[in-house]
Design a protein around this motif. Structure first.
Motif, PDB file in Angstrom:
ATOM      1  N   ALA A   1       0.670  -3.805  -6.997  1.00 14.25           N
ATOM      2  CA  ALA A   1       2.019  -4.056  -7.487  1.00 14.25           C
ATOM      3  C   ALA A   1       2.941  -4.173  -6.286  1.00 14.25           C
ATOM      4  N   PRO A   2       4.120  -4.745  -6.482  1.00 15.73           N
ATOM      5  CA  PRO A   2       5.091  -4.788  -5.379  1.00 15.73           C
ATOM      6  C   PRO A   2       5.494  -3.379  -4.973  1.00 15.73           C
ATOM      7  N   VAL A   3       5.886  -3.219  -3.727  1.00 14.78           N
ATOM      8  CA  VAL A   3       6.244  -1.901  -3.209  1.00 14.78           C
ATOM      9  C   VAL A   3       7.392  -1.274  -4.015  1.00 14.78           C
ATOM     10  N   LYS A   4       8.243  -2.099  -4.627  1.00 14.23           N
ATOM     11  CA  LYS A   4       9.330  -1.553  -5.442  1.00 14.23           C
ATOM     12  C   LYS A   4       8.806  -0.795  -6.664  1.00 14.23           C
ATOM     13  N   ASP A   5       7.550  -1.037  -7.037  1.00 14.62           N
ATOM     14  CA  ASP A   5       6.930  -0.349  -8.171  1.00 14.62           C
ATOM     15  C   ASP A   5       6.048   0.819  -7.728  1.00 14.62           C
ATOM     16  N   GLU A   6       6.333   1.378  -6.552  1.00 13.57           N
ATOM     17  CA  GLU A   6       5.516   2.475  -6.028  1.00 13.57           C
ATOM     18  C   GLU A   6       5.448   3.643  -7.002  1.00 13.57           C
ATOM     19  N   ARG A   7       6.568   4.017  -7.563  1.00 15.90           N
ATOM     20  CA  ARG A   7       6.582   5.154  -8.501  1.00 15.90           C
ATOM     21  C   ARG A   7       5.666   4.877  -9.702  1.00 15.90           C
ATOM     22  N   LYS A   8       5.748   3.669 -10.246  1.00 13.50           N
ATOM     23  CA  LYS A   8       4.907   3.280 -11.383  1.00 13.50           C
ATOM     24  C   LYS A   8       3.431   3.312 -10.989  1.00 13.50           C
ATOM     25  N   ALA A   9       3.111   2.844  -9.781  1.00 15.55           N
ATOM     26  CA  ALA A   9       1.724   2.834  -9.314  1.00 15.55           C
ATOM     27  C   ALA A   9       1.194   4.252  -9.138  1.00 15.55           C
ATOM     28  N   ARG A  10       2.007   5.125  -8.576  1.00 14.35           N
ATOM     29  CA  ARG A  10       1.590   6.528  -8.421  1.00 14.35           C
ATOM     30  C   ARG A  10       1.340   7.167  -9.779  1.00 14.35           C
ATOM     31  N   GLU A  11       2.211   6.894 -10.737  1.00 20.74           N
ATOM     32  CA  GLU A  11       2.049   7.435 -12.091  1.00 20.74           C
ATOM     33  C   GLU A  11       0.802   6.861 -12.754  1.00 20.74           C
ATOM     34  N   PHE A  12       0.539   5.578 -12.552  1.00 25.67           N
ATOM     35  CA  PHE A  12      -0.660   4.958 -13.103  1.00 25.67           C
ATOM     36  C   PHE A  12      -1.908   5.654 -12.547  1.00 25.67           C
TER      37      PHE A  12
ATOM     38  N   LEU B   1     -10.242  -9.860   2.598  1.00 27.73           N
ATOM     39  CA  LEU B   1      -8.827  -9.746   2.275  1.00 27.73           C
ATOM     40  C   LEU B   1      -8.215  -8.507   2.910  1.00 27.73           C
ATOM     41  N   ARG B   2      -6.979  -8.640   3.279  1.00 26.10           N
ATOM     42  CA  ARG B   2      -6.258  -7.496   3.843  1.00 26.10           C
ATOM     43  C   ARG B   2      -5.180  -7.076   2.864  1.00 26.10           C
ATOM     44  N   LYS B   3      -4.989  -5.802   2.768  1.00 23.07           N
ATOM     45  CA  LYS B   3      -3.933  -5.314   1.901  1.00 23.07           C
ATOM     46  C   LYS B   3      -2.594  -5.649   2.555  1.00 23.07           C
ATOM     47  N   GLN B   4      -1.668  -6.090   1.742  1.00 23.33           N
ATOM     48  CA  GLN B   4      -0.366  -6.493   2.239  1.00 23.33           C
ATOM     49  C   GLN B   4       0.551  -5.291   2.348  1.00 23.33           C
ATOM     50  N   GLN B   5       1.370  -5.271   3.374  1.00 18.14           N
ATOM     51  CA  GLN B   5       2.260  -4.138   3.608  1.00 18.14           C
ATOM     52  C   GLN B   5       3.357  -4.017   2.564  1.00 18.14           C
ATOM     53  N   ASN B   6       3.677  -5.107   1.883  1.00 18.10           N
ATOM     54  CA  ASN B   6       4.749  -5.057   0.892  1.00 18.10           C
ATOM     55  C   ASN B   6       4.218  -4.822  -0.527  1.00 18.10           C
ATOM     56  N   ARG B   7       2.993  -4.317  -0.635  1.00 22.68           N
ATOM     57  CA  ARG B   7       2.361  -4.038  -1.922  1.00 22.68           C
ATOM     58  C   ARG B   7       1.860  -2.595  -1.929  1.00 22.68           C
ATOM     59  N   VAL B   8       1.655  -2.071  -3.111  1.00 19.39           N
ATOM     60  CA  VAL B   8       1.020  -0.764  -3.293  1.00 19.39           C
ATOM     61  C   VAL B   8      -0.241  -0.985  -4.101  1.00 19.39           C
TER      62      VAL B   8
ATOM     63  N   GLU C   1      -2.604   3.965  -2.746  1.00 17.95           N
ATOM     64  CA  GLU C   1      -2.484   3.600  -1.337  1.00 17.95           C
ATOM     65  C   GLU C   1      -1.263   2.706  -1.170  1.00 17.95           C
ATOM     66  N   HIS C   2      -0.521   2.938  -0.122  1.00 18.86           N
ATOM     67  CA  HIS C   2       0.609   2.081   0.213  1.00 18.86           C
ATOM     68  C   HIS C   2       0.112   1.049   1.212  1.00 18.86           C
ATOM     69  N   GLY C   3       0.377  -0.213   0.948  1.00 17.74           N
ATOM     70  CA  GLY C   3      -0.097  -1.282   1.822  1.00 17.74           C
ATOM     71  C   GLY C   3       0.334  -1.104   3.266  1.00 17.74           C
ATOM     72  N   GLY C   4       1.509  -0.545   3.494  1.00 21.09           N
ATOM     73  CA  GLY C   4       2.004  -0.321   4.840  1.00 21.09           C
ATOM     74  C   GLY C   4       1.220   0.740   5.594  1.00 21.09           C
ATOM     75  N   GLU C   5       0.539   1.620   4.885  1.00 19.96           N
ATOM     76  CA  GLU C   5      -0.232   2.688   5.522  1.00 19.96           C
ATOM     77  C   GLU C   5      -1.672   2.299   5.790  1.00 19.96           C
ATOM     78  N   VAL C   6      -2.132   1.263   5.132  1.00 24.94           N
ATOM     79  CA  VAL C   6      -3.534   0.909   5.209  1.00 24.94           C
ATOM     80  C   VAL C   6      -3.878   0.197   6.509  1.00 24.94           C
ATOM     81  N   GLY C   7      -2.990  -0.614   7.005  1.00 25.24           N
ATOM     82  CA  GLY C   7      -3.278  -1.355   8.220  1.00 25.24           C
ATOM     83  C   GLY C   7      -4.171  -2.541   7.943  1.00 25.24           C
TER      84      GLY C   7
END
Length: 132
Positions: A108-119, A85-92, A53-59
């Motif tokens: 993880a930070p949004v910059k690690d989106e690829r790593k999170a998807r792979e995980f 707790l609310r998911k932060q938009q700058n996190r995945v 899940e991308h934090g920016g999409e969760v709301g």
């Protein structure tokens, strides 16, 4: 000789799936959640499914996943905290659902989106592989 061959095959299987995201690691067929200053929570990955899940999409909605994640992390009090707790938009986030319904959450930070998807893909694949 068959025992050595089996041991090598098992070692290859473990290494193939070993992965880490934030406080959650997949090591030798076990999910290990290690929050700072607390004892690790260890669970088998067999049958687990992970969702990215991308934090920016969760709301700002409270989700059952967050409530359940809070419960496995900190017990009944954690369920309350997890729901607040609310998911932060700058996190995945990667939500791992275990066969018994328990949930583990890695972020993880949004910059690690690829790593999170792979995980998430790795955990889901390991969940299937370790059922066999």
């Amino acid at each position: 000789m068959d025992g050595l061959k089996t041991a090598r095959e098992n070692a290859k299987k473990h290494v193939q799936y070993d992965s880490v995201l934030g406080d959650l690691a997949l090591v030798s067929g076990r999910l290990v959640y290690t929050p700072k200053g607390q004892m690790p929570v260890k669970r088998s990955v067999a049958g687990a499914e992970a969702e990215f899940e991308h934090g920016g999409e969760v709301g700002k909605r409270t989700t059952v996943t967050r409530v359940a994640a809070g419960a496995i992390i900190a017990g009944p009090l954690g369920a309350i905290v997890g729901g607040v707790l609310r998911k932060q938009q700058n996190r995945v986030y990667v939500t791992v659902t275990l066969p018994d319904g328990d949930v583990m959450l890695a972020d993880a930070p949004v910059k690690d989106e690829r790593k999170a998807r792979e995980f998430a893909r790795t955990v889901t694949a390991a969940g299937v592989a370790y059922l066999e």
